[in-house]
Design a protein around this motif. Sequence first.
Motif, PDB file in Angstrom:
ATOM      1  N   ILE A  58       0.769  -1.296   0.044  1.00  0.00           N
ATOM      2  CA  ILE A  58       0.019   0.027  -0.113  1.00  0.00           C
ATOM      3  C   ILE A  58       0.953   1.163   0.196  1.00  0.00           C
ATOM      4  O   ILE A  58       1.749   1.365   0.921  1.00  0.00           O
ATOM      5  CB  ILE A  58      -1.059   0.067   1.184  1.00  0.00           C
ATOM      6  CG1 ILE A  58      -1.913  -1.350   1.186  1.00  0.00           C
ATOM      7  CG2 ILE A  58      -1.867   1.200   1.039  1.00  0.00           C
ATOM      8  CD1 ILE A  58      -2.498  -1.351   2.423  1.00  0.00           C
ATOM      9  N   CYS A  59       0.619   2.038  -0.865  1.00  0.00           N
ATOM     10  CA  CYS A  59       1.479   3.323  -1.148  1.00  0.00           C
ATOM     11  C   CYS A  59       1.580   4.499   0.047  1.00  0.00           C
ATOM     12  O   CYS A  59       0.295   4.748   0.393  1.00  0.00           O
ATOM     13  CB  CYS A  59       1.266   3.936  -2.286  1.00  0.00           C
ATOM     14  SG  CYS A  59       1.487   3.007  -3.728  1.00  0.00           S
ATOM     15  N   VAL A  60       2.862   4.781   0.440  1.00  0.00           N
ATOM     16  CA  VAL A  60       2.833   5.819   1.386  1.00  0.00           C
ATOM     17  C   VAL A  60       3.999   6.754   0.771  1.00  0.00           C
ATOM     18  O   VAL A  60       4.968   6.430   0.076  1.00  0.00           O
ATOM     19  CB  VAL A  60       3.432   5.166   2.922  1.00  0.00           C
ATOM     20  CG1 VAL A  60       3.632   6.489   3.724  1.00  0.00           C
ATOM     21  CG2 VAL A  60       2.311   4.546   3.403  1.00  0.00           C
ATOM     22  N   LYS A  61       3.378   8.262   0.215  1.00  0.00           N
ATOM     23  CA  LYS A  61       4.276   8.949  -0.387  1.00  0.00           C
ATOM     24  C   LYS A  61       5.601   9.170   0.163  1.00  0.00           C
ATOM     25  O   LYS A  61       5.755   9.423   1.258  1.00  0.00           O
ATOM     26  CB  LYS A  61       3.471  10.158  -0.709  1.00  0.00           C
ATOM     27  CG  LYS A  61       4.189  11.247  -1.661  1.00  0.00           C
ATOM     28  CD  LYS A  61       3.180  12.523  -1.747  1.00  0.00           C
ATOM     29  CE  LYS A  61       3.957  13.405  -2.513  1.00  0.00           C
ATOM     30  NZ  LYS A  61       2.982  14.523  -2.851  1.00  0.00           N
ATOM     31  N   ALA A  77       7.359   5.108  -3.522  1.00  0.00           N
ATOM     32  CA  ALA A  77       5.853   5.588  -3.900  1.00  0.00           C
ATOM     33  C   ALA A  77       5.800   7.016  -4.032  1.00  0.00           C
ATOM     34  O   ALA A  77       6.419   7.918  -3.353  1.00  0.00           O
ATOM     35  CB  ALA A  77       4.891   5.158  -2.773  1.00  0.00           C
ATOM     36  N   THR A  78       5.421   7.332  -5.163  1.00  0.00           N
ATOM     37  CA  THR A  78       5.143   8.656  -5.588  1.00  0.00           C
ATOM     38  C   THR A  78       3.738   9.571  -5.002  1.00  0.00           C
ATOM     39  O   THR A  78       3.545  10.733  -5.286  1.00  0.00           O
ATOM     40  CB  THR A  78       5.265   9.115  -7.203  1.00  0.00           C
ATOM     41  OG1 THR A  78       4.288   8.320  -7.714  1.00  0.00           O
ATOM     42  CG2 THR A  78       6.550   8.796  -7.590  1.00  0.00           C
ATOM     43  N   TYR A  79       2.992   8.740  -4.345  1.00  0.00           N
ATOM     44  CA  TYR A  79       1.560   9.047  -3.843  1.00  0.00           C
ATOM     45  C   TYR A  79       1.130   8.405  -2.704  1.00  0.00           C
ATOM     46  O   TYR A  79       1.698   7.102  -2.494  1.00  0.00           O
ATOM     47  CB  TYR A  79       0.524   9.222  -4.804  1.00  0.00           C
ATOM     48  CG  TYR A  79       0.162   7.931  -5.558  1.00  0.00           C
ATOM     49  CD1 TYR A  79      -0.670   7.058  -5.261  1.00  0.00           C
ATOM     50  CD2 TYR A  79       1.024   7.316  -6.724  1.00  0.00           C
ATOM     51  CE1 TYR A  79      -1.012   5.972  -5.682  1.00  0.00           C
ATOM     52  CE2 TYR A  79       0.836   6.167  -7.375  1.00  0.00           C
ATOM     53  CZ  TYR A  79      -0.184   5.440  -6.666  1.00  0.00           C
ATOM     54  OH  TYR A  79      -0.379   4.339  -7.373  1.00  0.00           O
ATOM     55  N   ASN A  80       0.394   8.988  -1.972  1.00  0.00           N
ATOM     56  CA  ASN A  80      -0.519   7.798  -1.232  1.00  0.00           C
ATOM     57  C   ASN A  80      -1.744   7.433  -1.401  1.00  0.00           C
ATOM     58  O   ASN A  80      -2.571   7.711  -2.420  1.00  0.00           O
ATOM     59  CB  ASN A  80      -1.009   9.150  -0.001  1.00  0.00           C
ATOM     60  CG  ASN A  80       0.064   9.572   1.070  1.00  0.00           C
ATOM     61  OD1 ASN A  80       1.011   8.801   1.481  1.00  0.00           O
ATOM     62  ND2 ASN A  80      -0.046  10.497   1.678  1.00  0.00           N
ATOM     63  N   VAL A  84      -4.678   5.403   2.957  1.00  0.00           N
ATOM     64  CA  VAL A  84      -3.596   5.914   3.855  1.00  0.00           C
ATOM     65  C   VAL A  84      -3.907   7.530   4.105  1.00  0.00           C
ATOM     66  O   VAL A  84      -3.892   7.995   5.284  1.00  0.00           O
ATOM     67  CB  VAL A  84      -2.275   5.839   3.262  1.00  0.00           C
ATOM     68  CG1 VAL A  84      -0.975   6.811   3.905  1.00  0.00           C
ATOM     69  CG2 VAL A  84      -1.723   4.356   2.972  1.00  0.00           C
ATOM     70  N   GLU A  85      -4.355   8.147   2.805  1.00  0.00           N
ATOM     71  CA  GLU A  85      -4.677   9.512   2.790  1.00  0.00           C
ATOM     72  C   GLU A  85      -5.788   9.741   4.055  1.00  0.00           C
ATOM     73  O   GLU A  85      -5.780  10.859   4.747  1.00  0.00           O
ATOM     74  CB  GLU A  85      -5.141   9.976   1.476  1.00  0.00           C
ATOM     75  CG  GLU A  85      -5.048  11.397   1.315  1.00  0.00           C
ATOM     76  CD  GLU A  85      -3.669  11.896   1.277  1.00  0.00           C
ATOM     77  OE1 GLU A  85      -3.575  13.099   1.982  1.00  0.00           O
ATOM     78  OE2 GLU A  85      -2.794  11.492   0.239  1.00  0.00           O
ATOM     79  N   LYS A  86      -6.825   8.910   4.006  1.00  0.00           N
ATOM     80  CA  LYS A  86      -8.005   8.975   4.858  1.00  0.00           C
ATOM     81  C   LYS A  86      -7.572   8.885   6.414  1.00  0.00           C
ATOM     82  O   LYS A  86      -8.064   9.452   7.236  1.00  0.00           O
ATOM     83  CB  LYS A  86      -8.941   8.054   4.516  1.00  0.00           C
ATOM     84  CG  LYS A  86      -9.885   8.235   3.404  1.00  0.00           C
ATOM     85  CD  LYS A  86     -11.032   7.304   2.979  1.00  0.00           C
ATOM     86  CE  LYS A  86     -11.628   8.094   1.917  1.00  0.00           C
ATOM     87  NZ  LYS A  86     -13.022   7.295   1.638  1.00  0.00           N
ATOM     88  N   ILE A 206     -11.775   4.370   6.549  1.00  0.00           N
ATOM     89  CA  ILE A 206     -11.284   4.333   4.973  1.00  0.00           C
ATOM     90  C   ILE A 206     -12.399   4.027   3.962  1.00  0.00           C
ATOM     91  O   ILE A 206     -11.860   4.048   2.968  1.00  0.00           O
ATOM     92  CB  ILE A 206      -9.960   3.063   5.292  1.00  0.00           C
ATOM     93  CG1 ILE A 206     -10.713   1.776   5.498  1.00  0.00           C
ATOM     94  CG2 ILE A 206      -9.024   3.422   6.173  1.00  0.00           C
ATOM     95  CD1 ILE A 206      -9.748   0.595   5.528  1.00  0.00           C
ATOM     96  N   ALA A 207     -13.522   3.684   4.191  1.00  0.00           N
ATOM     97  CA  ALA A 207     -14.437   3.302   3.453  1.00  0.00           C
ATOM     98  C   ALA A 207     -14.802   4.599   2.639  1.00  0.00           C
ATOM     99  O   ALA A 207     -14.703   5.447   3.026  1.00  0.00           O
ATOM    100  CB  ALA A 207     -15.475   2.789   3.986  1.00  0.00           C
ATOM    101  N   GLY A 208     -15.755   4.334   1.437  1.00  0.00           N
ATOM    102  CA  GLY A 208     -16.330   5.384   0.851  1.00  0.00           C
ATOM    103  C   GLY A 208     -15.948   5.488  -0.841  1.00  0.00           C
ATOM    104  O   GLY A 208     -14.810   4.932  -1.143  1.00  0.00           O
TER     105      GLY A 208
END
Length: 455
Positions: A58-61, A77-80, A84-86, A206-208
Amino acid sequence: VIEIIFKRIKEKDKEINSFITIFEEESFEKAKKLDEKIKNKETTGLLFGIPIAIKDNICVKGKPLTCASKILEGYIATYNATAVEKILNENAIIIGKTNMDEFAMGSSNEYSYFGPVQNPLKKGYVPGGSSGGSAASVAAGFCIAALGSDTGGSVRQPASFTGLVGFKPTYGRVSRFGLVAFASSCDQIGPITKDVMDAWIIFKIIAGYDEKDKTTLNYPIEEIPEEEIKFKIGYPENLLKDGVDEEIRNRIDETVREFARIKNYNLKEINMETFKIAIPVYHIITGAEASSNLARFDGIRYGLREKGEDLEDIYKKTRGKGFGEEVIRRILMGAFVLRSGYYEEYYLKAQKARTLILEEFIKNFGEVDFIITPTSPFPPFKIGEKIEDPIKLYLADIFTVSANLAGIPAISIPCGKNKEGLPIGIQIMARPLDEARLFKFSLEIEKFIKEKYGD
């Protein structure tokens, strides 16, 4: 808190091997910023200051992303990931990336380029897989919760092996954006936690719906119902007769029957005949999807690159050296079932069988609210015990893969321990999108189990 956690990781994780990368410096910086927020009386999040670990697919920027494979050596990783962002938006502190079976293919966390993970509850035993590092990090007390991915039981089975709660949401509930694909029609991110309520809190965060993942569902998550509901429990007792460890069989049987009696719930014995075909169906479909998804790791765009005489030689050498034995096995199997002349014989037949699995769930969910099975047919086993026989290892997922093939939500809850002190997990499956009622039921059975068997 963060200081204590990293002290503990440095002392214990050399032996357990649950982390591939730790984010010590960043964690202290984040903790200082959060302290400032408290001083300034700013709004805090639902996960304010909570240490959380992330599975390394799972990406972590700005952080290494390895999937526990040599082929992604040096990749950052270049983005979250959206998940992870949530959790970052809720002010959680991500303390590191956890070890796993390479590209999430395995049930014991022995197929990792970074070495096997030890079960913190018993040295020399596996923690389950493929999210074994995530489960071990929570069980060892390095973090409060961890995110894993579940393609065929990879959150639930390690949770079961380490005495934790593991939850796989309905397919499409949680965005897969930023999750490295193994089998896109089965992959789903889920939490591993110490109790059911923690899993619910993280799931809701994390859902949505996510514009970046068109398979996500734009469907509201209901609150856990407060009113009394007289649930109907489906119990496929005949599935437990063959190939299930006797202690596990007796424990699940005793728990289900006594819980239903005490709560005055309707317990119905049901047939789940399709469980018998689920493992071959799962491996044909996921192997085919993996052979396609993993074609992108070619040594040209990112990660490892071996020198070769020409382009084809670079591909062969890079993939030959970069992928581990189990990943190669599954790519070969997937490429075989997609070959001209074999497609109808294997892949198409497996897709039809997948429909039968879903139809059997729909039929049974017309009569019951939940279906209960063990999470795993056997308790945690010794490292090295089953690795020579992949088929034996594949059978670890016999009760979990059907939920992924059908896209339904499923949770594993600790159900006491066996005579050797190894944990047993009980699995509860529900209708698609019925997470709120599944968690109500899970909280009830968790309370009953704790009172009956202790923590």
